[in-house]
Design an enzyme around this catalytic site. Structure first.
Site, short mmCIF file in Angstrom:
data_model
loop_
_atom_site.label_atom_id
_atom_site.label_comp_id
_atom_site.label_asym_id
_atom_site.label_seq_id
_atom_site.Cartn_x
_atom_site.Cartn_y
_atom_site.Cartn_z
N LYS A 176 34.54 -44.17 22.67
CA LYS A 176 33.33 -44.99 22.55
C LYS A 176 32.64 -44.70 21.22
O LYS A 176 32.09 -43.62 21.02
CB LYS A 176 32.34 -44.69 23.68
N GLY A 229 27.22 -35.87 18.32
CA GLY A 229 25.96 -36.63 18.38
C GLY A 229 24.78 -35.68 18.41
O GLY A 229 24.89 -34.51 18.03
N THR A 231 21.69 -33.24 19.77
CA THR A 231 21.70 -32.09 20.68
C THR A 231 21.23 -32.47 22.09
O THR A 231 21.79 -32.01 23.08
CB THR A 231 20.84 -30.95 20.09
N THR A 233 21.52 -35.34 23.59
CA THR A 233 22.60 -36.07 24.26
C THR A 233 23.71 -35.10 24.65
O THR A 233 24.30 -35.21 25.73
CB THR A 233 23.16 -37.19 23.35
N GLU A 251 29.85 -31.27 19.21
CA GLU A 251 29.46 -31.06 17.82
C GLU A 251 28.11 -31.74 17.67
O GLU A 251 28.01 -32.96 17.74
CB GLU A 251 30.52 -31.67 16.89
N CYS A 285 25.39 -34.41 9.53
CA CYS A 285 24.96 -33.23 10.28
C CYS A 285 25.01 -31.97 9.41
O CYS A 285 24.36 -30.98 9.71
CB CYS A 285 25.80 -33.06 11.54
N GLU A 388 15.44 -31.24 13.73
CA GLU A 388 16.36 -32.06 12.93
C GLU A 388 15.74 -33.42 12.65
O GLU A 388 15.36 -34.14 13.57
CB GLU A 388 17.69 -32.25 13.69
O1 TXE Z 1 22.40 -40.08 18.87
P1 TXE Z 1 23.14 -39.91 20.23
P2 TXE Z 1 21.17 -41.01 18.50
C1 TXE Z 1 20.90 -36.66 15.91
C2 TXE Z 1 19.87 -37.12 14.92
C3 TXE Z 1 19.35 -38.34 15.55
C4 TXE Z 1 19.40 -37.97 17.01
C5 TXE Z 1 19.46 -39.13 17.96
O2 TXE Z 1 18.85 -36.16 14.82
O3 TXE Z 1 18.05 -38.63 15.16
O4 TXE Z 1 20.57 -37.22 17.14
O5 TXE Z 1 20.43 -40.06 17.50
C6 TXE Z 1 26.30 -41.69 22.86
N1 TXE Z 1 26.22 -39.83 27.65
N2 TXE Z 1 22.25 -37.03 15.54
O6 TXE Z 1 20.28 -41.28 19.66
O7 TXE Z 1 22.41 -40.60 21.32
C7 TXE Z 1 25.80 -42.74 21.90
O8 TXE Z 1 25.99 -44.04 22.43
C8 TXE Z 1 27.25 -39.98 26.80
C9 TXE Z 1 23.04 -36.01 14.96
O9 TXE Z 1 21.67 -42.19 17.82
O10 TXE Z 1 23.43 -38.49 20.38
C10 TXE Z 1 26.64 -42.44 20.68
O11 TXE Z 1 27.95 -42.99 20.83
N3 TXE Z 1 27.11 -40.49 25.57
C11 TXE Z 1 24.42 -36.36 14.86
C12 TXE Z 1 26.72 -40.91 20.70
O12 TXE Z 1 26.40 -40.55 22.04
C13 TXE Z 1 25.88 -40.86 25.15
C14 TXE Z 1 24.84 -37.73 14.71
C15 TXE Z 1 25.74 -40.23 19.76
O13 TXE Z 1 24.46 -40.77 19.95
C16 TXE Z 1 24.76 -40.73 26.01
C17 TXE Z 1 23.96 -38.67 15.37
C18 TXE Z 1 24.97 -40.19 27.30
N4 TXE Z 1 23.96 -40.02 28.18
C19 TXE Z 1 22.70 -38.29 15.72
N5 TXE Z 1 23.68 -41.16 25.32
C20 TXE Z 1 25.37 -35.35 14.28
N6 TXE Z 1 25.04 -34.09 14.34
O14 TXE Z 1 26.42 -35.70 13.79
C21 TXE Z 1 24.09 -41.56 24.11
N7 TXE Z 1 25.43 -41.39 24.00
#
Ligand code: TXE
Length: 485
Positions: A176, A229, A231, A233, A251, A285, A388
């Site tokens: 996904k 993604g 933290t 999540t 990660e 990240c 972050e």
């Molecule tokens: O990321 P999400 P978001 C950080 C960054 C950002 C914050 C939120 O600080 O502001 O996270 O970003 C999927 N079960 N990073 O909300 O939600 C989602 O659809 C399973 C750091 O955009 O973490 C996407 O495919 N999956 C980071 C993925 O998780 C779920 C990169 C990441 O999205 C889910 C991105 C659930 N319950 C954001 N909810 C890095 N460190 O690389 C969402 N997703």
């Protein structure tokens, strides 16, 4: 809207509509306008994808490594062939400069497939001889259906970093991509078909985290989850997977220190820090969002750094010569602006940026732009220095001694990466040993060798990706013990 603009799920080798028939707008961040539709899939679509992956598993897992390797190498070649198409798609979908997508994201996606395609040709199995009693050897077998969830900042780069090792070792996958940046994952499916990847080995289900991501992490037949993604999540993914005893790699976020000692080559440290602060609008990240400079060179660093940063060209990501594109979404832009306001409240001095810029051109009038922002005068313990932000915002703080800066570096809940700039080799080793992060770069940033372990400590994640670590993560070790009769 053409059919190309309507992204489809990829299940059992076919492009299919989401079962519920619902779609979400896919927004181009540089314009703020929808330019395609992305399936708003749900658990029913995940169910179909899991069934396809399960059906494909026996055949794929028994396919000789040399044949799996050949198909993955073909995928790598096809990504290279279509580099321009992919780079444009990635730039439009994310807002990142086209030059970055062309020079980093897409070549790296191709390298990911090539790396794991060849890695599986060079593995060894361990053997342990139990003196006079038995002989043991270890089989490393694919685990079944892997669930792969990736974010929006480096869409194809990070998704392929999971897909390639997962399927290279013989698993099948349900992946996904982020609902904000689905386009290159969609384009990849066409190439997988062209490369001859058997139906059902890779299935891609598009949609939101709560609908599709959660259905993947909760699915009892998906035994392995690789997630990148935020933290918060990551915590939900861990909570969903723990009762089912899934093997999970997380990660997550970072708040990485970038430490400049007085003896550093300042020219190199400044150039490296500009990149590590603002590459991809600070949405990596691994970006070094907390810059620490030894007091004796602090003023010089701040003024030279600001001069260099002010030369970065913010503009339409599709235009040549642009260094800073758009922020990925309105929500992310609002988050960035919230933290800049918070920095002001916490007593920070905005040295550069901090205000919404004029739109770079008519096309981008409604785009999500924010300039590189440099903040000083904040205490190490304030929220802006601990949470972050994930945008083009960094702080610079002076320090007096090695001990002090190590304390600062470690005084956050994250521990993903760090950079240290010094000409003193002994100090470099000493500091590297004491910083709590999964990666320490000395006199460089984002030098990535795909063989090295990659991941975070503390709230930056659990487990490691890369090289041997990834091959091990996606396989199950089984010991076979033969008695010596
Ligand atoms: O990321 P999400 P978001 C950080 C960054 C950002 C914050 C939120 O600080 O502001 O996270 O970003 C999927 N079960 N990073 O909300 O939600 C989602 O659809 C399973 C750091 O955009 O973490 C996407 O495919 N999956 C980071 C993925 O998780 C779920 C990169 C990441 O999205 C889910 C991105 C659930 N319950 C954001 N909810 C890095 N460190 O690389 C969402 N997703």
């Amino acid at each position: 809207m053409t059919s190309f603009d309507k992204i489809q799920n990829f299940i059992d080798g076919q492009f299919v509509e989401p079962g519920g028939g619902n779609y979400l707008d896919n927004i181009e961040p540089a314009t703020g306008k929808p330019y395609s539709l992305v399936p708003d899939s749900d658990a029913r679509d995940v169910e179909l994808a899991v069934a396809a992956a399960e059906k494909a598993f026996p055949g794929w897992s028994r396919t000789p490594a040399a044949e799996r390797s050949r198909i993955l190498l073909r995928i790598a070649d096809l990504i290279e062939r279509d580099l321009e198409k992919f780079a444009h798609a990635e730039s439009i979908d994310t807002g990142k400069p086209l030059s970055l997508a062309r020079g980093l994201d897409i070549p790296r996606a191709s390298s990911n497939f090539r790396f794991f395609a060849t890695a599986i040709l060079h593995t060894e199995n361990e053997a342990h001889v139990t003196d006079g009693v038995a002989f043991n050897y270890t089989l490393r077998q694919p685990r079944g259906v892997a669930g792969l969830i990736s974010p929006w900042n480096l869409p194809l780069y990070l998704l392929s970093w999971k897909i390639a090792p997962a399927i290279a070792v013989g698993n099948t996958a349900v992946a996904k991509p982020s609902e904000l940046t689905p386009m290159t994952a969609f384009l990849l499916c066409e190439l997988c078909r062209e490369a001859g990847l058997p139906d059902g080995v890779l299935n891609i289900v598009h949609g939101t985290g709560p609908n599709v991501g959660a259905a993947i992490t909760e699915h009892p037949k998906i035994s392995t989850i690789s997630f990148t993604g935020g933290t918060m999540t990551g915590r939900k993914v861990a909570e969903a997977g723990a009762p089912l005893f899934k093997k999970i790699s997380l990660e997550l976020g970072g708040k990485n220190p970038n430490i400049i000692f007085a003896d550093a080559d300042l020219e190199a440290a400044i150039a490296g820090s500009v990149r590590s602060s603002f590459a991809n609008q600070g949405q990596v990240c691994l970006c070094g969002s907390r810059v620490f400079v030894e007091r004796s060179r602090y003023d010089e660093f701040v003024s030279r750094f600001k001069e260099k940063v002010s030369q970065l060209k913010l503009g339409d990501p599709l235009e040549l010569g642009v260094d800073q594109g758009a922020i990925v979404s309105k929500t992310q832009l609002q988050k960035v602006m919230y933290y800049v306001d918070l920095a002001r409240q916490e007593g920070g001095k905005i040295e550069l940026g901090g205000e919404t810029p004029l739109p770079p051109n008519e096309r981008c009038r409604e785009g999500y732009f924010f300039p590189p922002t440099v903040i000083t005068n904040l205490p190490v313990s304030c929220r802006v220095n601990r949470e972050e932000i994930f945008g083009p915002v960094i702080t610079i703080t002076p320090f007096e001694s090695e001990e002090e800066v190590i304390r600062y570096a470690n005084d956050v809940e994250y521990g993903l990466s760090s950079s240290v700039w010094t000409q003193n080799l002994s100090r470099a080793h000493r500091v590297a040993e004491q910083i709590n992060s999964g990666t320490v770069w000395i006199n460089c940033w984002l030098v990535r060798d795909l063989r090295v372990p990659f991941g975070g400590m503390k709230q930056s994640g659990v487990g490691r990706e890369g090289g041997e670590e990834a091959l091990r993560f996606f396989t199950e070790p089984k010991n076979v013990c033969i008695a010596k009769c």
